[in-house]
Every structure is written in structure tokens, then in C-alpha cells.
Design a protein around this motif. Structure first.
Motif, PDB file in Angstrom:
ATOM      1  N   GLU A   2     -44.434  59.672 -10.671  1.00 52.39           N
ATOM      2  CA  GLU A   2     -43.714  58.530 -10.103  1.00 52.39           C
ATOM      3  C   GLU A   2     -44.162  57.222 -10.750  1.00 52.39           C
ATOM      4  O   GLU A   2     -43.340  56.344 -11.043  1.00 52.39           O
ATOM      5  N   ASP A   3     -45.453  57.098 -10.993  1.00 49.61           N
ATOM      6  CA  ASP A   3     -45.975  55.842 -11.541  1.00 49.61           C
ATOM      7  C   ASP A   3     -45.590  55.638 -13.003  1.00 49.61           C
ATOM      8  O   ASP A   3     -45.331  54.506 -13.427  1.00 49.61           O
ATOM      9  N   VAL A   4     -45.562  56.707 -13.796  1.00 53.41           N
ATOM     10  CA  VAL A   4     -45.212  56.538 -15.211  1.00 53.41           C
ATOM     11  C   VAL A   4     -43.702  56.476 -15.405  1.00 53.41           C
ATOM     12  O   VAL A   4     -43.229  56.005 -16.440  1.00 53.41           O
ATOM     13  N   THR A   5     -42.940  56.920 -14.416  1.00 55.48           N
ATOM     14  CA  THR A   5     -41.484  56.924 -14.530  1.00 55.48           C
ATOM     15  C   THR A   5     -40.869  55.605 -14.097  1.00 55.48           C
ATOM     16  O   THR A   5     -39.862  55.165 -14.660  1.00 55.48           O
ATOM     17  N   GLY A   6     -41.477  54.936 -13.114  1.00 56.05           N
ATOM     18  CA  GLY A   6     -40.902  53.697 -12.602  1.00 56.05           C
ATOM     19  C   GLY A   6     -41.535  52.465 -13.202  1.00 56.05           C
ATOM     20  O   GLY A   6     -42.721  52.184 -12.950  1.00 56.05           O
ATOM     21  N   PRO A   7     -40.807  51.694 -13.999  1.00 59.71           N
ATOM     22  CA  PRO A   7     -41.380  50.483 -14.616  1.00 59.71           C
ATOM     23  C   PRO A   7     -41.937  49.494 -13.596  1.00 59.71           C
ATOM     24  O   PRO A   7     -42.872  48.744 -13.900  1.00 59.71           O
ATOM     25  N   GLU A   8     -41.375  49.506 -12.386  1.00 58.60           N
ATOM     26  CA  GLU A   8     -41.846  48.575 -11.365  1.00 58.60           C
ATOM     27  C   GLU A   8     -43.257  48.895 -10.901  1.00 58.60           C
ATOM     28  O   GLU A   8     -43.916  48.063 -10.244  1.00 58.60           O
ATOM     29  N   ARG A   9     -43.777  50.084 -11.258  1.00 53.53           N
ATOM     30  CA  ARG A   9     -45.144  50.455 -10.862  1.00 53.53           C
ATOM     31  C   ARG A   9     -46.199  49.777 -11.727  1.00 53.53           C
ATOM     32  O   ARG A   9     -47.393  49.877 -11.458  1.00 53.53           O
ATOM     33  N   GLY A  10     -45.796  49.144 -12.824  1.00 55.30           N
ATOM     34  CA  GLY A  10     -46.750  48.417 -13.655  1.00 55.30           C
ATOM     35  C   GLY A  10     -47.555  49.275 -14.614  1.00 55.30           C
ATOM     36  O   GLY A  10     -48.651  48.873 -15.021  1.00 55.30           O
ATOM     37  N   VAL A  11     -47.000  50.434 -14.964  1.00 56.28           N
ATOM     38  CA  VAL A  11     -47.698  51.295 -15.931  1.00 56.28           C
ATOM     39  C   VAL A  11     -46.954  51.243 -17.259  1.00 56.28           C
ATOM     40  O   VAL A  11     -47.365  50.540 -18.182  1.00 56.28           O
ATOM     41  N   LEU A  12     -45.832  51.946 -17.363  1.00 57.53           N
ATOM     42  CA  LEU A  12     -45.061  51.964 -18.597  1.00 57.53           C
ATOM     43  C   LEU A  12     -43.806  51.099 -18.473  1.00 57.53           C
ATOM     44  O   LEU A  12     -43.305  50.859 -17.379  1.00 57.53           O
ATOM     45  N   ALA A  13     -43.316  50.659 -19.623  1.00 63.16           N
ATOM     46  CA  ALA A  13     -42.128  49.808 -19.663  1.00 63.16           C
ATOM     47  C   ALA A  13     -40.855  50.635 -19.481  1.00 63.16           C
ATOM     48  O   ALA A  13     -40.886  51.870 -19.418  1.00 63.16           O
TER      49      ALA A  13
ATOM     50  N   TRP B 173     -38.683  65.167 -19.785  1.00 65.61           N
ATOM     51  CA  TRP B 173     -39.407  64.568 -20.902  1.00 65.61           C
ATOM     52  C   TRP B 173     -39.518  65.594 -22.036  1.00 65.61           C
ATOM     53  O   TRP B 173     -39.659  66.795 -21.790  1.00 65.61           O
ATOM     54  N   LYS B 174     -39.480  65.124 -23.271  1.00 65.32           N
ATOM     55  CA  LYS B 174     -39.481  65.998 -24.440  1.00 65.32           C
ATOM     56  C   LYS B 174     -40.759  65.825 -25.257  1.00 65.32           C
ATOM     57  O   LYS B 174     -41.384  64.768 -25.243  1.00 65.32           O
ATOM     58  N   ALA B 175     -41.115  66.868 -25.980  1.00 67.68           N
ATOM     59  CA  ALA B 175     -42.305  66.819 -26.825  1.00 67.68           C
ATOM     60  C   ALA B 175     -42.091  65.873 -28.000  1.00 67.68           C
ATOM     61  O   ALA B 175     -41.029  65.876 -28.636  1.00 67.68           O
TER      62      ALA B 175
ATOM     63  N   ARG C 162     -39.934  60.098 -23.093  1.00 65.92           N
ATOM     64  CA  ARG C 162     -38.659  59.907 -22.401  1.00 65.92           C
ATOM     65  C   ARG C 162     -37.793  58.994 -23.251  1.00 65.92           C
ATOM     66  O   ARG C 162     -38.215  57.901 -23.640  1.00 65.92           O
ATOM     67  N   ASP C 163     -36.597  59.436 -23.557  1.00 66.05           N
ATOM     68  CA  ASP C 163     -35.691  58.616 -24.351  1.00 66.05           C
ATOM     69  C   ASP C 163     -35.222  57.413 -23.560  1.00 66.05           C
ATOM     70  O   ASP C 163     -35.232  57.411 -22.326  1.00 66.05           O
ATOM     71  N   ALA C 164     -34.779  56.399 -24.283  1.00 63.11           N
ATOM     72  CA  ALA C 164     -34.276  55.186 -23.636  1.00 63.11           C
ATOM     73  C   ALA C 164     -33.077  55.515 -22.762  1.00 63.11           C
ATOM     74  O   ALA C 164     -32.264  56.357 -23.102  1.00 63.11           O
TER      75      ALA C 164
ATOM     76  N   GLY D  89     -37.154  52.045 -20.931  1.00 61.42           N
ATOM     77  CA  GLY D  89     -36.740  52.567 -22.223  1.00 61.42           C
ATOM     78  C   GLY D  89     -37.599  53.718 -22.689  1.00 61.42           C
ATOM     79  O   GLY D  89     -38.192  54.443 -21.899  1.00 61.42           O
ATOM     80  N   LYS D  90     -37.684  53.881 -24.001  1.00 61.05           N
ATOM     81  CA  LYS D  90     -38.417  55.002 -24.566  1.00 61.05           C
ATOM     82  C   LYS D  90     -39.923  54.795 -24.405  1.00 61.05           C
ATOM     83  O   LYS D  90     -40.465  53.782 -24.848  1.00 61.05           O
ATOM     84  N   VAL D  91     -40.580  55.749 -23.786  1.00 65.06           N
ATOM     85  CA  VAL D  91     -42.024  55.693 -23.563  1.00 65.06           C
ATOM     86  C   VAL D  91     -42.603  57.092 -23.734  1.00 65.06           C
ATOM     87  O   VAL D  91     -41.884  58.088 -23.678  1.00 65.06           O
ATOM     88  N   CYS D  92     -43.921  57.163 -23.932  1.00 63.10           N
ATOM     89  CA  CYS D  92     -44.583  58.452 -24.130  1.00 63.10           C
ATOM     90  C   CYS D  92     -45.876  58.522 -23.317  1.00 63.10           C
ATOM     91  O   CYS D  92     -46.518  57.491 -23.075  1.00 63.10           O
ATOM     92  N   VAL D  93     -46.224  59.728 -22.927  1.00 63.45           N
ATOM     93  CA  VAL D  93     -47.455  59.990 -22.201  1.00 63.45           C
ATOM     94  C   VAL D  93     -48.215  61.095 -22.907  1.00 63.45           C
ATOM     95  O   VAL D  93     -47.647  62.152 -23.215  1.00 63.45           O
TER      96      VAL D  93
END
Length: 290
Positions: free
Chosen positions: A95-106, A129-131, A288-290, A108-112
Motif C-alpha cells: 500500500e505504501d509503495v503503490t500510493g504516492p500520497e504515502r510519501g514513499v514513491l512518486a 508489477w513486472k520484473a 510499475r509502468d506509468a 508514474g513508473k517506479v521500481c522496488v
């Protein structure tokens, strides 16, 4: 108790480093290392603290993430060994890495980057999410002695910081590493268990450099970064500095030396293998793609 997402602040950053030290183990999947925070510390304690996220329950840190990108596009995440299959934690992380409002990732396209075998890794895949691009981790056991190549290797202190910085810039395209960055890095708590090494050729020119990071006795130590001047490659200096790095980590009590590089960097992989490193199964970020 609920899972709490937090930022440690500069005054508590050393405590996060200590937690990461505890989690390091030769049998663990590839994960965030104290040396990763140590290398990031070149930007200063405040900037490093702003890039770190922690997930805690009842006051105990269960996961640590490093936002290793100024645009918040990459989170390097690891989880406590006994919490890797903790469902409540994994769902909170997703939930935290998926929602930009959580203040973790932006947006659009992001990676973990998450340890293989951790439940959060599985849930992100289930969420679509894709490799990403493959990376090659390598490890060398340090129970036995490390060959001495006879090359001049120096441990760099404050007076030689400009030399270390110059080799870094001459080894990596776009590097902005400076003498000031070295001093900021060396002031960080991870550097208490680290060494900067520079290799010199027969003419006395600095040709290769690396920084090695111990996580403590009987734990894997990290090489980050390692480079050879562009114009001096192909003469064995890479293998020499890798062997020197392994020897330095052995002196620091590390059980093994670890490093990773893009799988496409076949030259670097060959250099590490020539110094006794064994290639491990590839790792990939989840994107995750944009």
C-alpha cells in the motif's frame, strides 16, 4: 500493534544502520546492506535520512527502504529475517509503495528492489508489477587467504581524499564525486567499518579505487563502488583492486565479500570472477509502468 511508516531523521540514522547490520547473513537473499547507506551518505546525513523509510511495529523496525533516486523512482527495500512472510507487514508495504500520497514513491513508473522470498515481492507481482533489468550478484568466501598481487594498494585517509575522488570521476560516466563528498561519507556511522582503497601503477599513478563496507564480524561485506580509470582498463588493475578489497574485508572480519553489477556488464563480471567471486542467481527490481 499497527505498522508505522516513518523517517528516522539524521539523529536516529545510525540506529537504522545497526538494524541493517543485524540482518546481514551469508544465507540470506540479496538485500540492502549498511554499505548502501554508507555510500549514499556522501550527500550528507540530512539528505541520507530524508531518503530512508522505516516500517515498525511496537517500536521495532521490521523493514528499511532507501530511496536511491532523487525523483523517488527507486526504493531499495529489505525486511527483517523473521518478518519476510509477515502478511500484515507485506500488505502495508504494498500500500505504501503503490500510493504516492504515502510519501514513499512518486507517481508514474517506479521500481522496488525487494528480497526474493519476501512476501512483499510476491504481492507486488500479483498486483501487476513486472520484473525489471537483470543484475548479477557475486560473492567470494573469505574463510581462506586472499592472493596478494604485489600491486601498490593504499588505504585512503582524509589527506588523500582528492585522489580517491579523482579516480571515481575518471571511472564512471557522469560521476560528481568530490573531495567534499568523501569527507561527508567518512563522517557517517557506516564508515567506521569501511575502507577506501586506491591502486597505483608502476609509475605511481592512481588507476583504480573502491570502498569496502563491513557489516561486522562473520557477516558479508560489500564492495560499493569499484572502478578503474577508463583509459587504464584491460591491464589487470580491476582484478588487483577486487582482490585488495576482498583482503581488506577479510581483515575487517567479514565472512564473505559481495558485489553486484548489471548482468549486461560482462567485463565487470569477468573481473570479479577472475578474483574468485562466484556468480549467484540474477536479481531484478519489480517495476510499475506509468
Amino acid at each position: 500493534m499497527a505498522i508505522v511508516l516513518g523517517e528516522p531523521g539524521a539523529d536516529r540514522l545510525s540506529g537504522v544502520v545497526d538494524v541493517l547490520r543485524e540482518w546481514q547473513d551469508d544465507g540470506a537473499p540479496w538485500q540492502l546492506h549498511p554499505g548502501d547507506l554508507g555510500w549514499f551518505w556522501r550527500f550528507g546525513a540530512e539528505t541520507t535520512a530524508a531518503a530512508v523509510r522505516t516500517w515498525s511495529r511496537d517500536g521495532r523496525i521490521l523493514a528499511v527502504g532507501l530511496l536511491d533516486d532523487p525523483e523517488l523512482r527507486l526504493l531499495r527495500l529489505t525486511v527483517a529475517p523473521d518478518a519476510r512472510r509477515d502478511r500484515e507487514l507485506a500488505r502495508h508495504l504494498v500500500e505504501d509503495v503503490t500510493g504516492p500520497e504515502r510519501g514513499v514513491l512518486a507517481e508514474g513508473k517506479v521500481c522496488v528492489e525487494a528480497p526474493r522470498g519476501a512476501l512483499v515481492h510476491d504481492l507486488l507481482l500479483e498486483d501487476g508489477w513486472k520484473a525489471g533489468e537483470p543484475w548479477a550478484p557475486l560473492r567470494r568466501d573469505l574463510t581462506g587467504p586472499v592472493k596478494d598481487t604485489g600491486m601498490r594498494i593504499e588505504v585512503i585517509g582524509p589527506e588523500q581524499a582528492h585522489v580517491r575522488a579523482a579516480v571515481q570521476r575518471a571511472s564512471f560516466d557522469g560521476s560528481t564525486f568530490t573531495e567534499e563528498h568523501w569527507h561527508a561519507m567518512a563522517a557517517g556511522s557506516p564508515y567506521a567499518d569501511a575502507r577506501c582503497l586506491v591502486a597505483y601503477d608502476d609509475r605511481g599513478d592512481a588507476v583504480a579505487a573502491t570502498t569496502v563496507w563491513s557489516a561486522g564480524p562473520d557477516k558479508p561485506g560489500l564492495l560499493e563502488p569499484l572502478g578503474v580509470r577508463r583509459e587504464r582498463r584491460g591491464h589487470g588493475y580491476g582484478t588487483a583492486i577486487v582482490l585488495a578489497a576482498a583482503a581488506a574485508l577479510r581483515e575487517l572480519g567479514s565472512s564473505s565479500a559481495i558485489v553486484y553489477t548489471p548482468s549486461s556488464n560482462v567485463g565487470a563480471i569477468a573481473t570479479y570472477e577472475s578474483a574468485g567471486f562466484r556468480r549467484l542467481p540474477e536479481i531484478r527490481d519489480l517495476c510499475r509502468d506509468a
